[in-house]
Design an enzyme around this catalytic site. Structure first.
Site, PDB file in Angstrom:
ATOM      1  CE  LYS A  31      -6.392  -0.483   4.541  1.00  0.00           C
ATOM      2  NZ  LYS A  31      -7.668  -0.725   3.810  1.00  0.00           N
ATOM      3  CG  HIS A  50      -6.340  -8.624   1.580  1.00  0.00           C
ATOM      4  ND1 HIS A  50      -6.597  -9.036   0.288  1.00  0.00           N
ATOM      5  CD2 HIS A  50      -6.124  -7.280   1.502  1.00  0.00           C
ATOM      6  CE1 HIS A  50      -6.533  -8.000  -0.529  1.00  0.00           C
ATOM      7  NE2 HIS A  50      -6.246  -6.922   0.184  1.00  0.00           N
ATOM      8  NE  ARG A  83      -3.605  -2.160   2.796  1.00  0.00           N
ATOM      9  CZ  ARG A  83      -3.363  -3.284   3.473  1.00  0.00           C
ATOM     10  NH1 ARG A  83      -2.177  -3.455   4.078  1.00  0.00           N
ATOM     11  NH2 ARG A  83      -4.272  -4.231   3.569  1.00  0.00           N
ATOM     12  CE1 TYR A 139      -6.353  -7.390  -6.779  1.00  0.00           C
ATOM     13  CE2 TYR A 139      -6.691  -8.251  -4.576  1.00  0.00           C
ATOM     14  CZ  TYR A 139      -6.400  -7.201  -5.421  1.00  0.00           C
ATOM     15  OH  TYR A 139      -6.161  -5.957  -4.890  1.00  0.00           O
TER      16      TYR A 139
END
Length: 329
Positions: free
Chosen positions: A196, A298, A161, A307
Site C-alpha cells: 500500500k 503496516h 495481501r 493480533y
C-alpha cells in the site's frame, strides 16, 4: 400550538405535542421517507420516556442527562452504531427546538456514542492452515492444483495481501518497476512486494513456499498463450489462468473458497483470512510484534496490535480447555 395552550398541558402531553410538530416539520420540509419518520418517532419516544423518568421536560434536558442515557443504553447492550443513530435523531430534534426559540443550546451537540470495538479478524487454527496448504485435489487438474497450492503457500507463508500476490512477476524487470509490480527471487528465498502507498518491502519465503513455487513454475508454461499475443504483463505474471492472463483477485477468492471446502474446512477461506492466520501464528510463536508489523507492511504498529488480541484469545481458549479451575458451573 399557542404557548398558552401548551402551558395548560401536562409535561408529558406538551412533550408529545413537540414531537408531533417536529415530525410534521420533518415530513413536509425534509420530505423524509415513511420508514425514516417511523424510526425518528421511535427514537424520540424513547427520549420522551427517559425525560419523564428523569423528571424533566424535553426542552429542559441538559448534556448530563444525555450522557447518562447514553451510558445506560451502552450498559444495556446497545451497540455504538445504534446509539450514534439515536443521538443523530435527538440532535436534529433539538436543533429544530433551537430554531423555534424554545431552547438556548442543543444538549446533544458534541456528545458521541461509545466507540465500537474493532472486531477480531478471523484466523485459521494452525492445523486448519496446514490442512488447506497440503490438500491435493486428486480428481482435479494438476496444473490448477499446483498453482493453487503455490498461492496458498504465499498467502499463508508470507502474509501477502491478495493485490500483492496477483501483482507478482516471475522475475524483476524495468517494466515491473514502472508498473509498481513485485517479483519473486527463489534463489534468495524472498519476494519483493509492492504494498500500500507504493511502499516496497522484501518478504521471506519459507521452504514450503519455495518448493511449491518451483513446482508451479515447472508447469506454468502449459497455459494457453493469450489470444492477443501479449508478451508483456501476462507473460511476466507469476500467477496466471488457463488462458494465460494474469490471475485476478476475484479468481483467487473463488479458488481459495473451492479449495477450503474440498479440504474439509468448516469455514470458507478468503485471502485476508490467510494473512490474518499468518500474523497470528507468527506472533504466537515469536511474540515479536515489530517483526510482524514489518512482515505485514503496516505503516503503524497500532494496526498490528489487533493480533495481540488474537494471541490472547488463543491463550484464553487453551486455558479454558486445559486448566482444572477454568471451568465454571
Amino acid at each position: 400550538m399557542p404557548s398558552s395552550a401548551m402551558s395548560s398541558q401536562s409535561p408529558a402531553a406538551a412533550d408529545a405535542a413537540l414531537v408531533e410538530r417536529y415530525l410534521a416539520h420533518a415530513r413536509v420540509q425534509k420530505r423524509l421517507a415513511a420508514r425514516t419518520l417511523t424510526l425518528y418517532r421511535l427514537d424520540l419516544d424513547k427520549l420522551a420516556q427517559l425525560a419523564v423518568q428523569a423528571g424533566v421536560a424535553l426542552p429542559a434536558v441538559q448534556p448530563h442527562h444525555v450522557r447518562a442515557w447514553v451510558a445506560r443504553m451502552h450498559a444495556g447492550g446497545r451497540s455504538g452504531r445504534g446509539i450514534a443513530l439515536i443521538l443523530s435523531g435527538w440532535r436534529g430534534f433539538y436543533a429544530w427546538l433551537g430554531r423555534e426559540g424554545l431552547i438556548a443550546a442543543n444538549p446533544v451537540q458534541g456528545i458521541r456514542a461509545p466507540r465500537q470495538p474493532r472486531p477480531l479478524p478471523k484466523a485459521l487454527g494452525v492445523d486448519e492452515a496446514v490442512q488447506l496448504a497440503e490438500h491435493v485435489d486428486e480428481a482435479g487438474d494438476p496444473w490448477l492444483d499446483a498453482r493453487d497450492a503455490a498461492l496458498v503457500e504465499l498467502l499463508y507463508g508470507s502474509g501477502l495481501r491478495v493485490g500483492e500476490l496477483t501483482g507478482l512477476d516471475v522475475a524483476p524487470s524495468a517494466a515491473a518497476e514502472r508498473a509498481g509490480r513485485g517479483w519473486i527471487d527463489l534463489d534468495a528465498a524472498e519476494a519483493q512486494v509492492q504494498g500500500k502507498g507504493g511502499k516496497r518491502r522484501a518478504v521471506p519465503l519459507g521452504r514450503s513456499a519455495v518448493d511449491a513455487l518451483r513446482h508451479w513454475l515447472a508447469l506454468r508454461g502449459q497455459a494457453v498463450a493469450p489470444a492477443d499475443g501479449d508478451t508483456g504483463d501476462a507473460a511476466q505474471a507469476l500467477f496466471i489462468g488457463r488462458r494465460g492472463t494474469r490471475l485476478t483477485a476475484q479468481s483467487v477468492w473463488q479458488r481459495l473458497r473451492r479449495r477450503s471446502l474440498q479440504a474439509g474446512l468448516a469455514t470458507p477461506v478468503h485471502p485476508h483470512m490467510l494473512r490474518h492466520s499468518f500474523a497470528s501464528h507468527v506472533l504466537q510463536s515469536s511474540g515479536d510484534l515489530r517483526a510482524v508489523q514489518e512482515l505485514l507492511g503496516h505503516a503503524s504498529i497500532g494496526t498490528t496490535q489487533i493480533y495481540t488480541r488474537l494471541d490472547f484469545q488463543h491463550l484464553a481458549q487453551a486455558y479454558d480447555a486445559a486448566h482444572p479451575r477454568a471451568r465454571r458451573r
